[in-house]
Design a protein around this motif. Structure first.
Motif, PDB file in Angstrom:
ATOM      1  N   TYR A 183       0.889  -1.415  -0.097  1.00  0.00           N
ATOM      2  CA  TYR A 183       0.052   0.270   0.117  1.00  0.00           C
ATOM      3  C   TYR A 183       0.968   1.375   0.158  1.00  0.00           C
ATOM      4  CZ  TYR A 183       0.483   0.817   5.023  1.00  0.00           C
ATOM      5  OH  TYR A 183       0.864   1.004   6.529  1.00  0.00           O
ATOM      6  N   THR A 184       0.252   2.347  -0.195  1.00  0.00           N
ATOM      7  CA  THR A 184       0.853   3.750  -0.435  1.00  0.00           C
ATOM      8  C   THR A 184      -0.210   4.768  -0.343  1.00  0.00           C
ATOM      9  OG1 THR A 184       2.223   5.132  -1.948  1.00  0.00           O
ATOM     10  CG2 THR A 184       0.419   4.092  -3.022  1.00  0.00           C
ATOM     11  N   CYS A 185       0.160   5.859  -0.281  1.00  0.00           N
ATOM     12  CA  CYS A 185      -0.844   7.066   0.282  1.00  0.00           C
ATOM     13  C   CYS A 185      -1.670   7.291  -0.876  1.00  0.00           C
ATOM     14  CB  CYS A 185       0.012   8.207   0.688  1.00  0.00           C
ATOM     15  SG  CYS A 185       0.629   8.081   2.162  1.00  0.00           S
ATOM     16  N   TYR A 186      -2.822   7.754  -0.657  1.00  0.00           N
ATOM     17  CA  TYR A 186      -3.656   8.222  -1.889  1.00  0.00           C
ATOM     18  C   TYR A 186      -4.540   9.460  -1.515  1.00  0.00           C
ATOM     19  CZ  TYR A 186      -7.679   7.530  -5.136  1.00  0.00           C
ATOM     20  OH  TYR A 186      -8.296   7.655  -6.195  1.00  0.00           O
ATOM     21  N   PRO A 187      -4.615  10.332  -2.432  1.00  0.00           N
ATOM     22  CA  PRO A 187      -4.423  10.268  -3.812  1.00  0.00           C
ATOM     23  C   PRO A 187      -2.913  10.240  -4.233  1.00  0.00           C
ATOM     24  CG  PRO A 187      -5.833  12.209  -3.387  1.00  0.00           C
ATOM     25  CD  PRO A 187      -5.443  11.572  -2.008  1.00  0.00           C
ATOM     26  N   PHE A 188      -2.661   9.759  -5.199  1.00  0.00           N
ATOM     27  CA  PHE A 188      -1.199   9.658  -5.740  1.00  0.00           C
ATOM     28  C   PHE A 188      -0.433  10.934  -5.643  1.00  0.00           C
ATOM     29  CE2 PHE A 188      -1.570   5.166  -5.680  1.00  0.00           C
ATOM     30  CZ  PHE A 188      -2.704   4.927  -6.510  1.00  0.00           C
ATOM     31  N   THR A 189      -1.241  12.038  -6.216  1.00  0.00           N
ATOM     32  CA  THR A 189      -0.585  13.324  -6.247  1.00  0.00           C
ATOM     33  C   THR A 189      -0.726  14.053  -5.220  1.00  0.00           C
ATOM     34  OG1 THR A 189      -2.662  13.981  -7.369  1.00  0.00           O
ATOM     35  CG2 THR A 189      -0.696  13.285  -8.738  1.00  0.00           C
ATOM     36  N   THR A 190      -1.069  13.574  -3.891  1.00  0.00           N
ATOM     37  CA  THR A 190      -1.261  14.458  -2.646  1.00  0.00           C
ATOM     38  C   THR A 190      -0.095  15.073  -2.323  1.00  0.00           C
ATOM     39  OG1 THR A 190      -1.950  14.276  -0.343  1.00  0.00           O
ATOM     40  CG2 THR A 190      -0.737  12.505  -1.103  1.00  0.00           C
ATOM     41  N   ILE A 191      -0.467  16.327  -1.830  1.00  0.00           N
ATOM     42  CA  ILE A 191       0.769  17.357  -1.626  1.00  0.00           C
ATOM     43  C   ILE A 191       1.133  16.882  -0.015  1.00  0.00           C
ATOM     44  CG2 ILE A 191       1.322  19.633  -1.146  1.00  0.00           C
ATOM     45  CD1 ILE A 191      -0.137  20.177  -3.987  1.00  0.00           C
ATOM     46  N   VAL A 192       0.211  16.938   0.871  1.00  0.00           N
ATOM     47  CA  VAL A 192       0.323  16.703   2.124  1.00  0.00           C
ATOM     48  C   VAL A 192      -0.065  15.401   2.746  1.00  0.00           C
ATOM     49  CG1 VAL A 192       0.507  19.077   2.843  1.00  0.00           C
ATOM     50  CG2 VAL A 192      -1.595  18.088   2.662  1.00  0.00           C
ATOM     51  N   TYR A 193      -0.060  15.288   3.985  1.00  0.00           N
ATOM     52  CA  TYR A 193      -0.469  13.763   4.614  1.00  0.00           C
ATOM     53  C   TYR A 193      -2.089  13.652   4.179  1.00  0.00           C
ATOM     54  CZ  TYR A 193      -1.796  10.478   7.964  1.00  0.00           C
ATOM     55  OH  TYR A 193      -2.050   9.291   8.509  1.00  0.00           O
ATOM     56  N   THR A 194      -2.184  12.344   3.948  1.00  0.00           N
ATOM     57  CA  THR A 194      -3.674  12.046   3.454  1.00  0.00           C
ATOM     58  C   THR A 194      -4.002  10.932   4.414  1.00  0.00           C
ATOM     59  OG1 THR A 194      -5.072  11.069   1.926  1.00  0.00           O
ATOM     60  CG2 THR A 194      -2.801  10.580   1.545  1.00  0.00           C
ATOM     61  N   LYS A 195      -5.337  10.579   4.615  1.00  0.00           N
ATOM     62  CA  LYS A 195      -5.719   9.813   5.574  1.00  0.00           C
ATOM     63  C   LYS A 195      -6.182   8.211   4.645  1.00  0.00           C
ATOM     64  CE  LYS A 195     -10.486  11.012   6.006  1.00  0.00           C
ATOM     65  NZ  LYS A 195     -11.596  11.384   6.991  1.00  0.00           N
ATOM     66  N   TYR A 196      -6.007   8.270   3.380  1.00  0.00           N
ATOM     67  CA  TYR A 196      -6.443   7.598   2.415  1.00  0.00           C
ATOM     68  C   TYR A 196      -5.279   6.576   2.108  1.00  0.00           C
ATOM     69  CZ  TYR A 196     -10.716   9.891   2.401  1.00  0.00           C
ATOM     70  OH  TYR A 196     -11.967  10.682   3.042  1.00  0.00           O
ATOM     71  N   ARG A 197      -5.488   5.441   1.900  1.00  0.00           N
ATOM     72  CA  ARG A 197      -4.488   4.524   1.432  1.00  0.00           C
ATOM     73  C   ARG A 197      -4.821   3.599   0.214  1.00  0.00           C
ATOM     74  NH1 ARG A 197      -2.416   7.419   3.988  1.00  0.00           N
ATOM     75  NH2 ARG A 197      -1.439   7.002   6.227  1.00  0.00           N
ATOM     76  N   PHE A 198      -3.889   3.358  -0.792  1.00  0.00           N
ATOM     77  CA  PHE A 198      -4.286   2.664  -1.766  1.00  0.00           C
ATOM     78  C   PHE A 198      -3.685   1.260  -1.616  1.00  0.00           C
ATOM     79  CE2 PHE A 198      -5.666   1.763  -6.260  1.00  0.00           C
ATOM     80  CZ  PHE A 198      -4.831   0.713  -6.849  1.00  0.00           C
ATOM     81  N   VAL A 199      -4.553   0.205  -1.622  1.00  0.00           N
ATOM     82  CA  VAL A 199      -3.825  -1.207  -1.116  1.00  0.00           C
ATOM     83  C   VAL A 199      -4.095  -2.111  -2.431  1.00  0.00           C
ATOM     84  CG1 VAL A 199      -3.823  -3.315   0.596  1.00  0.00           C
ATOM     85  CG2 VAL A 199      -4.748  -0.538   1.175  1.00  0.00           C
ATOM     86  N   VAL A 200      -2.959  -2.833  -2.721  1.00  0.00           N
ATOM     87  CA  VAL A 200      -3.028  -3.979  -3.765  1.00  0.00           C
ATOM     88  C   VAL A 200      -3.034  -5.246  -2.951  1.00  0.00           C
ATOM     89  CG1 VAL A 200      -1.697  -4.898  -5.618  1.00  0.00           C
ATOM     90  CG2 VAL A 200      -1.878  -2.446  -5.426  1.00  0.00           C
ATOM     91  N   TYR A 201      -3.746  -6.262  -3.338  1.00  0.00           N
ATOM     92  CA  TYR A 201      -3.758  -7.552  -2.656  1.00  0.00           C
ATOM     93  C   TYR A 201      -3.453  -8.436  -3.777  1.00  0.00           C
ATOM     94  CZ  TYR A 201      -6.834  -4.822   0.907  1.00  0.00           C
ATOM     95  OH  TYR A 201      -7.387  -4.209   1.651  1.00  0.00           O
ATOM     96  N   ALA A 202      -2.424  -9.319  -3.053  1.00  0.00           N
ATOM     97  CA  ALA A 202      -2.055 -10.171  -4.323  1.00  0.00           C
ATOM     98  C   ALA A 202      -1.626 -11.536  -3.797  1.00  0.00           C
ATOM     99  CB  ALA A 202      -0.701  -9.688  -5.091  1.00  0.00           C
ATOM    100  N   THR A 203      -2.168 -12.729  -4.475  1.00  0.00           N
ATOM    101  CA  THR A 203      -1.970 -14.075  -3.855  1.00  0.00           C
ATOM    102  C   THR A 203      -0.820 -14.611  -4.210  1.00  0.00           C
ATOM    103  OG1 THR A 203      -3.263 -15.918  -3.031  1.00  0.00           O
ATOM    104  CG2 THR A 203      -3.577 -15.160  -5.150  1.00  0.00           C
ATOM    105  N   LEU A 204      -0.265 -15.500  -3.442  1.00  0.00           N
ATOM    106  CA  LEU A 204       0.893 -16.313  -3.892  1.00  0.00           C
ATOM    107  C   LEU A 204       0.722 -17.337  -5.144  1.00  0.00           C
ATOM    108  CD1 LEU A 204       3.975 -16.952  -3.487  1.00  0.00           C
ATOM    109  CD2 LEU A 204       3.296 -18.892  -1.891  1.00  0.00           C
ATOM    110  N   ASP A 205       1.464 -17.477  -6.097  1.00  0.00           N
ATOM    111  CA  ASP A 205       1.244 -18.164  -7.321  1.00  0.00           C
ATOM    112  C   ASP A 205       1.829 -19.739  -6.602  1.00  0.00           C
ATOM    113  OD1 ASP A 205       2.047 -15.989 -10.035  1.00  0.00           O
ATOM    114  OD2 ASP A 205       0.254 -16.254  -8.557  1.00  0.00           O
ATOM    115  N   ASN A 206       1.201 -20.659  -7.210  1.00  0.00           N
ATOM    116  CA  ASN A 206       1.982 -22.025  -6.600  1.00  0.00           C
ATOM    117  C   ASN A 206       3.300 -22.159  -7.217  1.00  0.00           C
ATOM    118  OD1 ASN A 206      -0.079 -22.754  -4.973  1.00  0.00           O
ATOM    119  ND2 ASN A 206      -1.449 -23.598  -6.700  1.00  0.00           N
TER     120      ASN A 206
END
Lengths: 206, 266
Positions: A183-206
């Motif tokens: 995860y990272t802060c959201y919006p991506f072009t935010t200038i200051v602290y933001t309370k939102y996060r963009f989260v990517v979920y990925a599962t392990l390939d076999n």
């Protein structure tokens, strides 16, 4: 040497020996009378001193029987590399998530599992141009590859979400399945602290 | 026999007091000397290390602004940092009010943020304004904590330094008086000058102190790199003085032994 010179030397040496014995006596007496304060003081000095450890840093390794890391990385040290080929992202992964760590690369949140341990892994990175600003362009089924010295782990993206920084339920740390959450802060072009996060979920390939 | 026991006790006491006097003198002449502290900070690169630390911590807190290193550096004037540290030291030693002015830094941040919003053709939302104020407060706190280390402790430290500055000369005079009295009593009891053994003993005690304690103080790791380096330099100087005074006392004692022919059987 004259007799008086000999007497001089004798007197000086006698005084030196007596004084040395006096000082030893004082040191021994202080040691017994002040043993507790001296011990506390010594302990305090040890606590605030850098340990000159000659122990060499063992390589991070996974115990395949227990599926736990046999040797954990030192806090703040790099232990893996993360790459997202579809976004041309390749960053070092560090153990820890302090400001200092996040300045260098991706931070591995303490308390979450490591690749290969079969649990949830939580990585975070800043949304700056040299870090994860492009993360929003990731697609479902894109690959995230984590390369450690004990193995390479490939994960496939199955979901992305925008959450608030207090939504800890959205980034659960569990042992039932190996999921990588980045995860990272959201919006991506935010200038200051933001309370939102963009989260990517990925599962392990076999 | 009783005379010997009394002499022994008085000589031990005198040695301990003389050792304490020399130790207090050495420590107070370094730690309580404002000019010595300022010169130690200078010699040990404290200002540069502090400045580097400041840039690093601020950079981490301004990371959302995606500023390059040069822009972050431009927020802080090295000479102002040095001046603020010196004002802090002056304030502590002279018990003066300490004011660290961060307005110039905050104004620069304001300009950077204003320009960023103008470049993006928008005005900050209420939440963004709140976050901007929080960011500026963080930077202000970072600057103050880098300069003052523990802002709330400063008034307490000022009081302690002021108290110690007033008490030390009194303690030194009292110790000197007691030592002189003890030496006179010992000399009276023994019908002759009896100064050598206390001098030698305190000299040996100083040397023992150097041998037993020096290494324990050389690996201290406290607070920042700059503070640590300066602190270890002070300890090094103190221990250097301890061994020098120890040797001086021993040489002085031997010289006085020769001069007063103490213990020499005629």
């Amino acid at each position: 040497m004259t007799k008086s010179q000999v007497l001089f030397m004798k007197a000086i040496i006698t005084n030196l020996i007596i004084a040395f014995i006096y000082s030893l006596l004082i040191v021994i007496l202080s040691y017994f009378l002040l043993s507790q304060p001296l011990s506390d003081f010594s302990l305090l000095l040890d606590l605030i001193s850098a340990n000159d450890s000659t122990k060499t840093l063992e390589e991070v390794s996974l115990d395949l029987t227990t599926k736990n890391l046999a040797v954990y990385p030192e806090y703040g040290s790099k232990y893996a590399e993360l790459s997202i080929p579809s976004l041309n992202i390749k960053k070092d992964v560090y153990y820890g998530d302090s400001m200092r760590v996040l300045k260098k690369g991706i931070g591995h949140t303490m308390g979450s599992f490591f690749p290969g341990e079969g649990g949830s892994i939580l990585y975070m990175g800043h949304n700056t141009s040299n870090m994860l600003r492009n993360l929003g362009n990731i697609n479902l089924n894109d690959k995230i590859i984590v390369t450690t010295n004990y193995g390479t782990y490939t994960y496939s993206v199955y979901e992305t979400k925008i959450i608030e920084d207090t939504d800890l339920n959205e980034v659960p740390i569990k042992r039932d399945k190996e999921i990588l959450m980045l995860y990272t802060c959201y919006p991506f072009t935010t200038i200051v602290y933001t309370k939102y996060r963009f989260v990517v979920y990925a599962t392990l390939d076999n | 026999m009783i005379k010997k026991i009394i002499t022994f006790i008085l000589e031990i006491l005198c040695s301990i007091l003389l050792f304490s006097l020399v130790l207090i003198f050495i420590i107070s002449s370094k730690v309580l000397n404002k000019d010595y502290i300022l010169s130690t900070l200078n010699k040990n690169d404290y200002y540069n290390l502090l400045y580097t630390d400041l840039i690093e911590k601020t950079e981490s807190n301004l990371i959302e602004l995606d500023l390059d290193n040069e822009t972050v550096k431009s927020l802080f004037d090295f000479n102002k940092v040095k001046q603020d540290v010196n004002s802090l030291i002056e304030g502590i030693y002279n018990n003066k009010n300490i004011v660290i002015d961060t307005s110039s830094i905050l104004n620069k941040i304001d300009s950077i943020i204003d320009k960023r919003f103008k470049d993006n053709n928008r005005i900050p939302t209420e939440e963004e304004n709140k976050n901007i104020n929080e960011l500026k407060l963080n930077v202000k706190n970072i600057y103050e904590s880098e300069i003052m280390i523990h802002k709330n402790m400063i008034p307490k430290i000022q009081k302690i330094v002021s108290l110690i500055n007033n008490i030390i000369p009194v303690i030194e005079i009292v110790l000197i008086v007691i030592i002189v009295v003890l030496l006179l009593v010992i000399s009276l009891i023994n019908n002759g000058v009896h100064i050598v053994k206390p001098l030698l003993t305190s000299g040996f005690l100083l040397i023992f102190m150097y041998i037993l304690f020096k290494s324990k103080f050389m690996n201290i790791l406290l607070l920042s790199d700059g503070f640590n380096k300066a602190l270890i330099a002070v300890f090094k100087d103190i221990f250097k003085s301890i061994i020098i005074y120890g040797i001086i006392l021993i040489i002085l004692a031997i010289s006085l032994n020769i001069l007063f022919k103490e213990n020499i059987k005629k």
